[in-house]
Write a protein that holds these residues in place. Structure first.
Motif, PDB file in Angstrom:
ATOM      1  N   HIS A 208       0.818  -1.219   0.000  1.00 37.58           N
ATOM      2  CA  HIS A 208       0.000   0.000   0.000  1.00 37.58           C
ATOM      3  C   HIS A 208       0.849   1.265   0.000  1.00 37.58           C
ATOM      4  O   HIS A 208       0.642   2.145  -0.853  1.00 37.58           O
TER       5      HIS A 208
ATOM      6  N   LEU B  46      -6.337  -2.285  -1.088  1.00 36.58           N
ATOM      7  CA  LEU B  46      -5.718  -1.793  -2.320  1.00 36.58           C
ATOM      8  C   LEU B  46      -6.795  -1.421  -3.338  1.00 36.58           C
ATOM      9  O   LEU B  46      -6.684  -0.394  -4.029  1.00 36.58           O
TER      10      LEU B  46
ATOM     11  N   TYR C 117      -8.207   1.860  -2.500  1.00 37.74           N
ATOM     12  CA  TYR C 117      -7.252   2.924  -2.838  1.00 37.74           C
ATOM     13  C   TYR C 117      -7.304   3.222  -4.335  1.00 37.74           C
ATOM     14  O   TYR C 117      -7.358   4.387  -4.747  1.00 37.74           O
TER      15      TYR C 117
END
Length: 430
Positions: free
Chosen positions: A328, A397, A400
């Motif tokens: 990340h 993820l 994101y």
């Protein structure tokens, strides 16, 4: 068609005709269910009891109690036998109950065997497939049995539900008052003050393509291509996570920079002998011995974690996103450096080829393959073994990526988990 299903179907067809059509296509015969009895009875699917077999409503009341009484809306993931829905509908303050189907074939089987007309007919109830939402809804209760029985279609929402349920447990080791954490932060303070600020890197690679390299097993398939590309000019920037550094160096592939955040990383993972001219981006939980030995520039950063609150107030450093895995902050660094396109390597979040990590022995970096009890879908839509925390890292993820539409994200392999929001890079995948 059974009389029971006919009665349920009439309600479904009237209220949710599109959903009813989807349900008709589900294969309820694929569900291996048997009745199990105790003081009461329930269904068992592949050894997993759908509800209590002794007192379904006592169980349902306990489960419903986890939702705030004052809430005007509640979400239930999984349908069960309708018990939690019935208990929640007793609440006069509840204006809407959204029920999310986690396994369509299972729900169809339940409709064929159990009368669900009462709660399906309730005007406050809305019904949908969990997959129809990109994100989970709060406040929610997820039936434990159906978190295990969720089908492939609804697997990503299931993963996010499990991650949310386990959030407090997962954060237990990051207590800001932990003596171990306070000791490590104190040991890292002098380095933090003398090292560079990660913000110096932000915006330094505007418009460039960046490779973010993790340690999943699929990385081994790309070593030769990465070696060729590394020798080209111009070429993408190579950002490696800490555990991928040694495998890359052993293959003659020198990354442009390395990201490390885990307090358990040692010189075994980050040997310093050839680290000159390789920047290391780290956080204060990193091992001070490893940091001091590093020969390249060091860049200090924080995450949003409360463990850095006091340190952040006195020592300003840039922030990188952390969602449980070093992948990340590596991706966030690439974005903040200005990447227009990011290709992920070894970001498998699973154990393809029956391996845990590239170039590391089974069990060296965590639980072995034989301990894997969970699954995700790979890039071909097939189940591949994984562990629970990997599913959480994958979900974070994907969240994101969804928040950064200005960046094009690619995956270099179909062997690992399918990552929502990415496309497959045709240079590396068929």
């Amino acid at each position: 068609m059974s009389d029971c299903f006919q009665r349920n179907a009439e309600v479904l067809q009237r209220r949710w005709p599109t959903l009813f059509t989807r349900l008709l296509a589900e294969d309820s015969q694929s569900i291996r269910a048997e009745q199990v009895t105790g003081k009461g009875a329930t269904l068992s699917i592949d050894g997993i009891q759908l509800t209590s077999r002794h007192d379904r409503f006592a169980e349902a009341r306990l489960q419903a109690a986890s939702l705030p009484l004052a809430s005007s809306i509640a979400h239930v993931y999984g349908t069960g036998l309708g018990d939690v829905q019935r208990v929640l509908l007793e609440r006069s303050d509840l204006n809407r109950l959204q029920v999310h189907i986690l396994n369509g074939a299972l729900f169809k089987l339940i409709l064929e065997q159990f009368d669900q007309v009462d709660w399906l007919s309730e005007p406050r109830v809305e019904l949908s497939y969990a997959v129809d939402d990109r994100e989970i809804r709060l406040p929610f209760f997820a039936l434990p049995s159906e978190l295990e029985l969720a089908d492939e279609l609804n697997a990503k929402i299931r993963d996010r539900l499990v991650s949310e349920v386990h959030l407090n447990f997962n954060n237990r080791e990051f207590n800001p008052q932990s003596p171990q954490i306070l000791k490590r932060l104190k040991a890292s303070l002098q380095l933090l003050r003398s090292d560079r600020n990660v913000t110096e890197l932000f915006g330094s690679q505007a418009g460039r393509e960046i490779y973010v390299i993790g340690t999943g097993p699929s990385l081994e398939q790309q070593f030769e291509k990465l070696k060729v590309i590394r020798a080209q000019s111009p070429r993408p920037l190579f950002i490696s996570v800490d555990t991928a550094y040694r495998p890359l160096m052993e293959q003659g592939i020198k990354p442009d920079m390395v990201v490390s955040i885990d307090q358990r990383i040692t010189a075994l993972h980050l040997p310093s002998e050839q680290s000159d001219k390789i920047p290391l981006v780290y956080m204060p939980l990193s091992n001070p011995k490893v940091l001091r030995a590093w020969k390249g520039w060091r860049y200090a950063s924080y995450s949003a974690s409360p463990i850095y609150r006091n340190m952040r107030e006195k020592n300003d450093r840039g922030e990188l996103y952390v969602g449980g895995s070093v992948i990340h902050p590596a991706v966030d660094l690439a974005v903040k450096m200005g990447a227009a396109q990011i290709t992920l390597f070894g970001a498998d979040f699973a154990f393809p080829m029956n391996k845990t990590h590239a170039s590391w022995k089974d069990g060296e970096l965590g639980p072995g393959v034989n301990l894997a009890r969970h699954w995700v879908l790979d890039g071909r839509g097939q189940r591949v073994k994984t562990q629970l925390n990997f599913r959480r890292y994958l979900s974070e993820l994907e969240r994101y990526i969804a928040k950064h539409p200005q960046v094009s994200f690619f995956n270099s392999s179909r062997e690992g988990a399918m990552i929502a929001g990415t496309r497959f890079n045709p240079e590396f995948t068929q």
